[in-house]
Design an enzyme around this catalytic site. Structure first.
Site, PDB file in Angstrom:
ATOM      1  N   LYS A  89     -11.064   7.894   2.055  1.00 61.57           N
ATOM      2  CA  LYS A  89      -9.676   7.575   2.407  1.00 61.57           C
ATOM      3  C   LYS A  89      -9.123   8.721   3.254  1.00 61.57           C
ATOM      4  O   LYS A  89      -9.403   9.900   2.973  1.00 61.57           O
ATOM      5  CB  LYS A  89      -8.887   7.417   1.097  1.00 61.57           C
ATOM      6  N   SER A 164      -2.804   1.192  -1.957  1.00 67.44           N
ATOM      7  CA  SER A 164      -2.820   1.788  -0.647  1.00 67.44           C
ATOM      8  C   SER A 164      -4.213   2.086  -0.094  1.00 67.44           C
ATOM      9  O   SER A 164      -4.363   2.270   1.108  1.00 67.44           O
ATOM     10  CB  SER A 164      -2.028   3.102  -0.680  1.00 67.44           C
ATOM     11  N   SER A 188      -3.426   2.039  -6.632  1.00 68.10           N
ATOM     12  CA  SER A 188      -3.996   2.006  -5.278  1.00 68.10           C
ATOM     13  C   SER A 188      -5.515   2.005  -5.184  1.00 68.10           C
ATOM     14  O   SER A 188      -6.044   1.861  -4.091  1.00 68.10           O
ATOM     15  CB  SER A 188      -3.464   3.180  -4.464  1.00 68.10           C
TER      16      SER A 188
HETATM   17  N1  GLN Z   1       1.875   0.465  -4.772  1.00 66.83           N
HETATM   18  C1  GLN Z   1       2.332   1.621  -5.490  1.00 66.83           C
HETATM   19  C2  GLN Z   1       3.282   2.395  -4.617  1.00 66.83           C
HETATM   20  O1  GLN Z   1       3.570   1.941  -3.588  1.00 66.83           O
HETATM   21  C3  GLN Z   1       1.158   2.460  -5.898  1.00 66.83           C
HETATM   22  C4  GLN Z   1       0.546   3.167  -4.753  1.00 66.83           C
HETATM   23  C5  GLN Z   1      -0.549   4.090  -5.156  1.00 66.83           C
HETATM   24  O2  GLN Z   1      -1.160   3.930  -6.202  1.00 66.83           O
HETATM   25  N2  GLN Z   1      -0.779   5.091  -4.328  1.00 66.83           N
HETATM   26  O3  GLN Z   1       3.731   3.435  -4.944  1.00 66.83           O
END
Ligand code: GLN
Length: 528
Positions: A89, A164, A188
């Site tokens: 990532k 994400s 995410s």
């Molecule tokens: N979707 C959640 C957020 O927007 C979790 C994102 C994540 O785990 N980085 O914060």
């Protein structure tokens, strides 16, 4: 080995490599070819580093040759990831490489050092193919908040891959790499794993050092693995886990060797007998798609048929999870993101002779996307004088209650909880962009695990509307090896299921060189 090396699990490739049936270079070439071909349609990669990957592969081949000369023990001592491709990532620091965290504010920034996980993967002999797309600063559930255009889901190009860490999930699902690294702050890793039909694990808070990872919400962030099966995901966790002095929250907890020795099919299925699993009723949330619920109930029935004891349980504070998370995560993000000021990292946008304040305002105003600005404002507000007690402190107290729900269940001797990962299958690109709360609800079943610092794993359990559904196992802190054993058991039970033979869209046919890329489609949609 079939001729297409990309269709094999990492553990098969590792065996073939040691047996001299293939080379790390051949494996890297095959995966790079897929990634380069598909990226026009998927936009899963922000950079594909062909030269760097081939150099790492050649070094891995040379090291294997040397180990062969040293003897069988030296070959056996190589890590299972030796010579195999990994997708990172784009918030993992790799010395000298880009690290955008999906944000324009870090365009052109080069990481001055390796992250802890990068060092560990280098030691394991892994090969880095490049950096994958993500929601800006990991804020999102669809990868549509990337500053570099959205990623498509390899199962349906007009759908999101989740987020994400959508780029890593899509790359692993589309056979660009057997291994992927993601981060999970509220879901995410698990949610994109579910939406792309792969395995993903959010480790216990403290299991993996966060040194060298771009921070989002420091008390929630964890780094973890993606793979197409449980054995590969466990091996990748094994490579990166463990105490690191440079992250004071990383724990001295030993990394279990069991991660490298998950049981074979028969043993794994038999081991389910007598396992006690809790089915939290609050996780069957309103608005859950019937097809998703059906797959989860079928998976539970299969586990029961294999001798697991599944009991209904209640986690009464679940409903407060989302509100708690959306105070704590933005609050911590607003502090972490204060460093992007145009002075220390990335581009500096000055405003004539407007001075330092103008530089801050313009750099941050143009460098951050809308979702990041929303979070920074929410977080700054929640932390401001007079509001801290009402919001942040209150959220931390509710956090303790949520954790207490889980502690009570695990104290009763449950091995794990079993639940859906996402209430829906992959949704259409654009469907939740206008409605932040609908987007936030994508993580209703994953974020309590981060709030409570637990471990959670998502794995495929069938399809609904032709799209993957994710089954989640949630475990007490440091229970990763146990979670992987359970998941391995379910994998063994369903090894012959019809849906296992189905694969994402064959992109060799789907990629039309004249068709717009996801980024171009997005630009078109915004203009329209
Ligand atoms: N979707 C959640 C957020 O927007 C979790 C994102 C994540 O785990 N980085 O914060």
């Amino acid at each position: 080995m079939t001729t297409d090396l990309t269709r094999h699990a990492g553990h098969d490739l590792a065996r073939a490599l040691r047996a001299g049936e293939t080379t790390s270079r051949e494996i890297a070439e095959a995966h790079l070819a897929n990634a380069e071909r598909d990226n026009r349609a998927l936009n899963a990669w922000l950079v594909i580093d062909r030269d760097g990957a081939l150099a790492m592969a050649d070094a891995a081949d040379a090291r294997l040759a040397e180990a062969r000369r040293e003897g069988a023990a030296a070959v056996a001592a190589l890590h299972p990831l030796h010579g195999l491709p990994v997708a990172l990532k784009d918030l993992v620091s790799v010395a000298g490489g880009q690290c955008t965290a999906g944000s324009r504010i870090l365009e052109g920034y080069r990481a001055p050092y390796d992250a802890h996980v990068t060092e560990r993967l280098r030691e394991a002999g892994a090969v880095f193919l490049g950096k994958t797309n993500m929601d800006e600063f990991a804020m999102g559930s669809s990868t549509e908040h990337s500053g570099y255009g959205p990623t498509s889901n390899p199962w349906a190009l007009d759908r999101v891959p989740g987020g994400s860490s959508g780029g890593s999930a899509a790359a692993v699902a589309a056979f660009h790499a057997p291994f992927g690294i993601g981060t999970d702050t509220g879901g995410s890793i698990r949610q994109p794993a579910a939406l792309c039909g792969v395995v993903g694990l959010k480790p216990t808070y403290g299991r993996v050092s966060r040194y060298g990872i771009v921070a989002f919400a420091s008390s929630l962030d964890q780094i973890g693995p993606f793979a197409r099966d449980t054995r590969d995901a466990a091996a990748l966790l094994h490579a990166v886990a463990g105490r690191d002095e440079r992250d004071s929250t990383s724990a001295p907890e030993p990394v279990p060797d069991a991660l490298l020795h998950l049981p074979d099919d028969d043993e794994a299925a038999t081991a389910l007998r007598g396992t006690r699993l809790g089915l939290p009723r609050e996780y069957f949330v309103a608005g859950m798609e019937p097809g998703v619920e059906a797959r989860i109930r079928e998976a539970v029935a299969a586990l029961e048929a294999a001798g697991a004891i599944v009991e209904d349980v209640s986690l009464p504070h679940t409903d407060y999870g989302l509100a708690t998370y959306y105070i704590v995560a933005p609050a911590e993000a607003s502090a972490n993101l204060a460093r992007y000021d145009g002075i220390r990292y990335g581009p500096r946008l000055a405003d004539g002779d407007g001075g330092v304040l103008a530089t801050y305002l313009r750099t941050r105003g143009e460098g951050f996307g809308a979702e990041v600005k929303r979070r920074v404002m929410l977080g700054t507000y929640a932390l401001s004088a007079g509001y801290y007690d009402a919001y942040y402190l209150k959220a931390q107290k509710v956090r303790t209650l949520i954790k207490g729900d889980f502690d009570a269940i695990f104290a009763q001797g449950f091995d794990a909880l079993v639940a859906p990962t996402s209430p829906s299958v992959a949704f259409p690109l654009g469907a939740r962009l206008e409605d932040p709360v609908a987007m936030y609800l994508s993580d209703a079943c994953t974020l309590p695990v981060n709030v409570a610092g637990l471990a959670g794993l998502s794995m495929p359990c069938g399809l609904s509307e032709g799209l993957p559904v994710g089954l989640q196992f949630i475990g007490a802190p440091w229970s990763e090896a146990r979670l992987f054993e359970l998941a391995r058991g379910y994998e063994a039970l369903t090894a012959d299921a019809d849906w296992r033979t189905l694969e994402p869209t064959d992109l060799s046919a789907a990629v039309d060189p004249a068709a717009p890329t996801p980024a171009e489609r997005l630009a078109g949609a915004t203009a329209a």
